[in-house]
Design an enzyme around this catalytic site. Sequence first.
Site, mmCIF file in Angstrom:
data_model
loop_
_atom_site.group_PDB
_atom_site.id
_atom_site.type_symbol
_atom_site.label_atom_id
_atom_site.label_comp_id
_atom_site.label_asym_id
_atom_site.label_seq_id
_atom_site.Cartn_x
_atom_site.Cartn_y
_atom_site.Cartn_z
ATOM 1 N N SER A 111 0.838 -1.194 0.000
ATOM 2 C CA SER A 111 0.000 0.000 0.000
ATOM 3 C C SER A 111 0.879 1.253 0.000
ATOM 4 C CB SER A 111 -0.950 -0.087 1.194
ATOM 5 O OG SER A 111 -2.037 0.782 1.018
ATOM 6 N N ASP A 230 -10.474 -3.613 -5.179
ATOM 7 C CA ASP A 230 -10.015 -2.602 -4.215
ATOM 8 C C ASP A 230 -11.021 -1.458 -4.099
ATOM 9 O OD1 ASP A 230 -8.543 -0.795 -2.656
ATOM 10 O OD2 ASP A 230 -6.644 -1.471 -3.521
ATOM 11 N N HIS A 309 -8.592 -4.512 -1.173
ATOM 12 C CA HIS A 309 -7.278 -3.951 -0.862
ATOM 13 C C HIS A 309 -6.487 -4.817 0.134
ATOM 14 C CE1 HIS A 309 -4.326 -0.800 -0.687
ATOM 15 N NE2 HIS A 309 -4.457 -0.669 0.615
#
Length: 328
Positions: A111, A230, A309
């Site tokens: 991330s 996501d 995600h």
Amino acid sequence: MFPLTIIICTVIFYLQCIVLASDTHKRGPRPLVLWHGLGDSHSSPGMVEFAGLIKEVHPGIFIHSVYIDQEEDKDRRAGFYGNVNDQVALVAGQLASIMELEGGFDAIGFSQGGQFLRAYVERYNEPKVNNLITFGSQHMGISDIPICGRYDLLCQIARRAARGSVYGEWAQNNLVTAQYFRNPDNYATYLEANKFLTSINNEKEGERNGTYAKNLASLNKIVLVLFTEDKTVVPKESSWFGSEAIPGDDEVGMQQRIGQRPFLLNIQRRDDREIIPMRLQRLYTEDWIGLRTLDTRGDVILETCEGEHMQVGDCWKPLVLKFVGGKA
Ligand SMILES: *[C@@H]1O[C@H](CO)[C@@H](O)[C@H](O)[C@H]1NC(C)=O
């Protein structure tokens, strides 16, 4: 009397140890550096487990998990609060001080850790990164501040503060997510206020830094992983250097670029927002950061993981087999 022989023996033994040590990491797999994501810390159970799994795949690999603070709580907090430029500088010093990394390393960023590692490559890259793999990273920023877990107070406070005055001086220096917030409806303000993402993306005309492009293009591969479902990263295409169109700027530019490159007309729509894919970004077509150079060489690898995600599942494994742990 001075025990000279003992000292000599000790010196010889010590030298042998050093030689043995440096031999080991010359012959073993290339070391790996991990940078965790928002809400996580360098030594969380998840990170420790992930490092363990990689060690099963690449026995003997040296792994360093990046930290802003060695204390776990403070490190987690630093994912929300702090100046990203300062954090990247601190990590550059940290990586340069680790003997095992001095011959270079591969790097995995989770991330936001992904764009932070990219900043390291562009600005420092000593020691040098070989392959950079980013999972669900926000390379073109986010158009909304990520939604928090229901009980994640730290996240909720940061989110509220960021949404209040995201381009204000305080937020831009102290809230991590604000420093890669790039809202197309307020693009001029972003360009003016932002000191992190505008910089690593070489977005400001007249301030583009050729070293960033040179360093990024010196990677062996950049592997960009997008999570298909996501909903945390808005838009999710940011993981592949996609972004929502900037009204005016991108629309005009797009017409011209589509004219030049009709084969790239795979523009997607999401919530009525046009998504500009990587190869139609000005950052790419004008090669501001060396991304086009890498891609022309065949060294930008676009991958997907199924899921929301950071639902990495087993998706990491083929990537880690292929792009991590080569011979140093
Ligand atoms: C460009 O980036 C390099 C590497 O971070 C830095 O040393 C240099 O000072 C920068 N140049 C300018 C003009 O800011």
